[in-house]
Design an enzyme around this catalytic site. Structure first.
Site, short mmCIF file in Angstrom:
data_model
loop_
_atom_site.label_atom_id
_atom_site.label_comp_id
_atom_site.label_asym_id
_atom_site.label_seq_id
_atom_site.Cartn_x
_atom_site.Cartn_y
_atom_site.Cartn_z
CG ASP A 1 -1.91 1.15 1.18
OD1 ASP A 1 -2.90 1.03 0.43
OD2 ASP A 1 -1.70 2.16 1.88
CG ASP B 1 -4.31 1.36 5.16
OD1 ASP B 1 -4.77 1.08 6.28
OD2 ASP B 1 -4.44 2.48 4.64
CG HIS C 1 -6.31 6.64 4.70
ND1 HIS C 1 -6.38 6.32 3.35
CD2 HIS C 1 -7.59 6.79 5.13
CE1 HIS C 1 -7.65 6.30 2.98
NE2 HIS C 1 -8.40 6.57 4.03
#
Length: 212
Positions: A30, A195, A190
């Site tokens: 991510d 994530d 986030h």
């Protein structure tokens, strides 16, 4: 996975051949960025976690999700979208000073992925894949000393897999509509590493859980 061919003669068993088949080694990744596209905009952080292996028959999930890589990067341009920073909370001025140089970060990431994958083939996993792949491939090709550890196409989209496995449309297979039995134990924060781990948990359930 190993295929072993043996020939039996009386009480003797002779090992004739031993072949190691190719297998996938999955890495859930991510990123957090300061805009929509690489080049004009920048990756600000990368989180990657080892997410398991698959030899075509057996999926082996990680014992834990502690085999990880995380870096915060220096921006590569002065262009950015303030709305992106509102989401991820990064201070670009701080990263200009404290962030890792992209060449160093991407080379380190490629080396780490290759080392963890060992004899296997590294596969990038993301949710959705299109955004993270476009950025990471561009950054690996542009900055890593060894290029992309995922080649130009070794990737797995969790969103598409959910749509196919559960007879859903792509539009109804987003993170906010994930089947309840596949929901991870972590929240979407986030933060790139959080994530990436969350994604890896969802990914594992694609192989190991069935809707009841």
């Amino acid at each position: 996975m190993r295929i072993i061919q043996r020939t039996d003669k009386g009480d003797l068993t002779k090992l004739v051949d031993e072949v190691t088949l190719p297998y996938d080694v999955y890495f859930s990744a991510d990123i957090e960025t300061d805009g929509a596209i690489p080049g004009p905009n920048s990756i600000l952080s990368i989180g990657i976690t080892y997410a398991g292996t698959f030899d075509g028959e057996t999926f082996s999930a990680p014992v834990d999700y502690e085999t990880t890589f995380y870096r915060e990067l220096k921006p590569i341009s002065d262009e950015f979208d303030p709305k992106a920073l509102e989401v991820n909370g990064f201070d670009r001025d701080r990263l200009k000073v404290e962030g890792t140089d992209p060449q160093e970060a991407m080379s380190q990431a490629a080396e780490w992925i290759t080392k963890v994958a060992g004899a296997g083939d590294p596969i990038l996993v993301a949710y959705p894949l299109s955004f993270d792949w476009s950025w990471l491939y561009w950054y690996f090709v542009r900055f890593s000393k060894t290029g992309s550890p995922f080649g130009y196409s070794r990737c797995f989209d969790i969103k598409t897999a959910i749509a196919v496995k559960h007879s859903r449309t792509i539009v109804t297979s987003g993170r906010d509509r994930i089947p309840s039995f596949m929901k991870p134990d972590l929240k979407h924060t986030h933060h790139a590493l959080d994530d990436a781990i969350e994604q890896a948990m969802i990914f594992s359930k694609l192989f190991t859980k069935s809707e009841k």
